[in-house]
Design a protein around this motif. Structure first.
Motif, PDB file in Angstrom:
ATOM      1  N   LEU A 108      -4.613   4.446  29.103  1.00 31.85           N
ATOM      2  CA  LEU A 108      -5.238   5.522  29.871  1.00 31.85           C
ATOM      3  C   LEU A 108      -4.706   5.575  31.301  1.00 31.85           C
ATOM      4  O   LEU A 108      -4.568   6.657  31.878  1.00 31.85           O
ATOM      5  CB  LEU A 108      -6.753   5.360  29.859  1.00 31.85           C
ATOM      6  CG  LEU A 108      -7.411   5.613  28.499  1.00 31.85           C
ATOM      7  CD1 LEU A 108      -8.871   5.196  28.523  1.00 31.85           C
ATOM      8  CD2 LEU A 108      -7.276   7.064  28.096  1.00 31.85           C
ATOM      9  N   LEU A 130      -1.413   7.386  31.104  1.00 31.24           N
ATOM     10  CA  LEU A 130      -1.638   8.817  30.946  1.00 31.24           C
ATOM     11  C   LEU A 130      -2.117   9.459  32.248  1.00 31.24           C
ATOM     12  O   LEU A 130      -1.715  10.581  32.579  1.00 31.24           O
ATOM     13  CB  LEU A 130      -2.646   9.076  29.824  1.00 31.24           C
ATOM     14  CG  LEU A 130      -2.138   8.810  28.412  1.00 31.24           C
ATOM     15  CD1 LEU A 130      -3.285   8.895  27.412  1.00 31.24           C
ATOM     16  CD2 LEU A 130      -1.033   9.765  28.046  1.00 31.24           C
ATOM     17  N   THR A 131      -2.955   8.731  33.007  1.00 32.19           N
ATOM     18  CA  THR A 131      -3.429   9.233  34.301  1.00 32.19           C
ATOM     19  C   THR A 131      -2.261   9.448  35.247  1.00 32.19           C
ATOM     20  O   THR A 131      -2.115  10.516  35.852  1.00 32.19           O
ATOM     21  CB  THR A 131      -4.429   8.239  34.921  1.00 32.19           C
ATOM     22  OG1 THR A 131      -5.543   8.106  34.048  1.00 32.19           O
ATOM     23  CG2 THR A 131      -4.898   8.703  36.285  1.00 32.19           C
ATOM     24  N   CYS A 183      -0.043  12.396  34.188  1.00 30.61           N
ATOM     25  CA  CYS A 183      -0.640  13.701  34.503  1.00 30.61           C
ATOM     26  C   CYS A 183      -0.523  14.013  35.988  1.00 30.61           C
ATOM     27  O   CYS A 183      -0.203  15.138  36.369  1.00 30.61           O
ATOM     28  CB  CYS A 183      -2.106  13.728  34.079  1.00 30.61           C
ATOM     29  SG  CYS A 183      -2.332  13.910  32.311  1.00 30.61           S
ATOM     30  N   PHE A 198      -8.812  11.087  32.461  1.00 31.46           N
ATOM     31  CA  PHE A 198      -8.269   9.833  31.933  1.00 31.46           C
ATOM     32  C   PHE A 198      -8.678   8.654  32.810  1.00 31.46           C
ATOM     33  O   PHE A 198      -8.976   7.568  32.312  1.00 31.46           O
ATOM     34  CB  PHE A 198      -6.749   9.892  31.831  1.00 31.46           C
ATOM     35  CG  PHE A 198      -6.244  10.716  30.678  1.00 31.46           C
ATOM     36  CD1 PHE A 198      -6.743  10.556  29.403  1.00 31.46           C
ATOM     37  CD2 PHE A 198      -5.248  11.653  30.868  1.00 31.46           C
ATOM     38  CE1 PHE A 198      -6.282  11.315  28.338  1.00 31.46           C
ATOM     39  CE2 PHE A 198      -4.768  12.417  29.820  1.00 31.46           C
ATOM     40  CZ  PHE A 198      -5.287  12.245  28.553  1.00 31.46           C
TER      41      PHE A 198
END
Length: 72
Positions: free
Chosen positions: A15, A18-19, A22, A61
């Motif tokens: 996560l 992914l953070t 993004c 996330f």
């Protein structure tokens, strides 16, 4: 058939990745939108939606990562 079991630190790493992805993409979209605005006098509609969308997904996330780490 086996089911993969992932523990909390692995979820946090996933996560977190992914953070960061993004937020980097949101920054890139913002920079490209600024260049478009300078060139043509107006920002593209796609970039206008993309930047807050990616930033919001990154926040989501990050909150999910925090929730998993606190609950573990």
């Amino acid at each position: 058939m086996t089911v993969l079991s992932i523990d909390a630190p692995h979820w946090a790493i996933l996560l977190g990745t992914l953070t960061l992805t993004c937020w980097i993409a949101a920054g890139l979209a913002a920079v490209l939108g600024t260049a478009e605005e300078i060139r043509h006098g107006q920002a593209g509609r796609f970039t206008g939606y993309m930047t807050p969308g990616l930033a919001g997904a990154g926040v989501g996330f990050a909150l999910a990562m925090i929730t998993i780490l606190v609950s573990a």
